[in-house]
Design a protein around this motif. Structure first.
Motif, PDB file in Angstrom:
ATOM      1  N   UNK A   1       0.831  -1.208   0.000  1.00 46.16           N
ATOM      2  CA  UNK A   1       0.000   0.000   0.000  1.00 46.16           C
ATOM      3  C   UNK A   1       0.867   1.260   0.000  1.00 46.16           C
ATOM      4  N   UNK A   2       1.961   1.259   0.769  1.00 44.85           N
ATOM      5  CA  UNK A   2       2.872   2.406   0.788  1.00 44.85           C
ATOM      6  C   UNK A   2       3.545   2.600  -0.562  1.00 44.85           C
ATOM      7  N   UNK A   3       3.945   1.493  -1.182  1.00 43.49           N
ATOM      8  CA  UNK A   3       4.614   1.590  -2.483  1.00 43.49           C
ATOM      9  C   UNK A   3       3.667   2.141  -3.546  1.00 43.49           C
ATOM     10  N   UNK A   4       2.418   1.674  -3.521  1.00 41.14           N
ATOM     11  CA  UNK A   4       1.451   2.166  -4.506  1.00 41.14           C
ATOM     12  C   UNK A   4       1.136   3.642  -4.280  1.00 41.14           C
ATOM     13  N   UNK A   5       1.060   4.070  -3.018  1.00 38.76           N
ATOM     14  CA  UNK A   5       0.802   5.480  -2.731  1.00 38.76           C
ATOM     15  C   UNK A   5       1.980   6.343  -3.182  1.00 38.76           C
ATOM     16  N   UNK A   6       3.196   5.860  -2.970  1.00 36.54           N
ATOM     17  CA  UNK A   6       4.367   6.603  -3.418  1.00 36.54           C
ATOM     18  C   UNK A   6       4.401   6.687  -4.944  1.00 36.54           C
ATOM     19  N   UNK A   7       4.070   5.604  -5.609  1.00 35.27           N
ATOM     20  CA  UNK A   7       4.040   5.601  -7.076  1.00 35.27           C
ATOM     21  C   UNK A   7       3.007   6.597  -7.591  1.00 35.27           C
ATOM     22  N   UNK A   8       1.860   6.635  -6.926  1.00 36.93           N
ATOM     23  CA  UNK A   8       0.803   7.573  -7.315  1.00 36.93           C
ATOM     24  C   UNK A   8       1.268   9.024  -7.139  1.00 36.93           C
ATOM     25  N   UNK A   9       1.985   9.308  -6.029  1.00 37.04           N
ATOM     26  CA  UNK A   9       2.483  10.672  -5.794  1.00 37.04           C
ATOM     27  C   UNK A   9       3.503  11.066  -6.853  1.00 37.04           C
ATOM     28  N   UNK A  10       4.370  10.133  -7.245  1.00 35.98           N
ATOM     29  CA  UNK A  10       5.381  10.427  -8.265  1.00 35.98           C
ATOM     30  C   UNK A  10       4.708  10.706  -9.604  1.00 35.98           C
ATOM     31  N   UNK A  11       3.701   9.909  -9.961  1.00 39.66           N
ATOM     32  CA  UNK A  11       2.989  10.129 -11.222  1.00 39.66           C
ATOM     33  C   UNK A  11       2.269  11.467 -11.221  1.00 39.66           C
ATOM     34  N   UNK A  12       1.668  11.834 -10.082  1.00 39.14           N
ATOM     35  CA  UNK A  12       0.990  13.132  -9.998  1.00 39.14           C
ATOM     36  C   UNK A  12       1.987  14.276 -10.120  1.00 39.14           C
ATOM     37  N   UNK A  13       3.177  14.116  -9.530  1.00 39.12           N
ATOM     38  CA  UNK A  13       4.201  15.155  -9.625  1.00 39.12           C
ATOM     39  C   UNK A  13       4.686  15.298 -11.062  1.00 39.12           C
ATOM     40  N   UNK A  14       4.863  14.173 -11.741  1.00 38.28           N
ATOM     41  CA  UNK A  14       5.294  14.242 -13.149  1.00 38.28           C
ATOM     42  C   UNK A  14       4.232  14.907 -14.024  1.00 38.28           C
ATOM     43  N   UNK A  15       2.972  14.567 -13.776  1.00 36.21           N
ATOM     44  CA  UNK A  15       1.904  15.194 -14.551  1.00 36.21           C
ATOM     45  C   UNK A  15       1.818  16.672 -14.270  1.00 36.21           C
ATOM     46  N   UNK A  16       2.074  17.057 -12.998  1.00 39.41           N
ATOM     47  CA  UNK A  16       2.082  18.482 -12.651  1.00 39.41           C
ATOM     48  C   UNK A  16       3.217  19.222 -13.310  1.00 39.41           C
TER      49      UNK A  16
END
Length: 98
Positions: free
Chosen positions: A77-92
């Motif tokens: 769950x932590x890894x998936x949340x971190x992956x989601x944050x990285x993808x959101x940062x890249x999209x931003x």
């Protein structure tokens, strides 16, 4: 410059900054530890040649596997949340650069 957590750009872990699966990892570690102690307690009489413990003690030993599953679920769950944050940062960054 001092070498404090704030000077390195990290913040101390508080209830607001804890990861998504941190609680699951902690609970899983506790459950695993209880199961490990129970496993040791059920195996010692077998090696000493005394009477084995009753069947419910062996069922408590199964908490070891349940604790491991909880901790691994928390890590996932932590890894998936971190992956989601990285993808959101890249999209931003992509939206800001366009």
């Amino acid at each position: 410059m001092t070498n404090t957590p704030h000077s390195r750009g990290t913040t101390p872990a508080t209830s607001e900054t804890r990861g998504a699966g941190d609680v699951l990892v902690r609970v899983g570690a506790i459950v695993f530890f209880v199961g490990a102690v129970s496993t040791l307690a059920t195996m010692v009489p077998l090696f000493l040649g005394s009477d084995p413990l009753p069947t419910p003690a062996y069922f408590v030993s199964m908490l070891m596997g349940a604790g491991l599953a909880l901790a691994l679920g928390g890590l996932l769950r932590s890894a998936l949340a971190q992956k989601r944050r990285v993808q959101e940062a890249r999209e931003g960054q992509a939206a800001a650069g366009a």
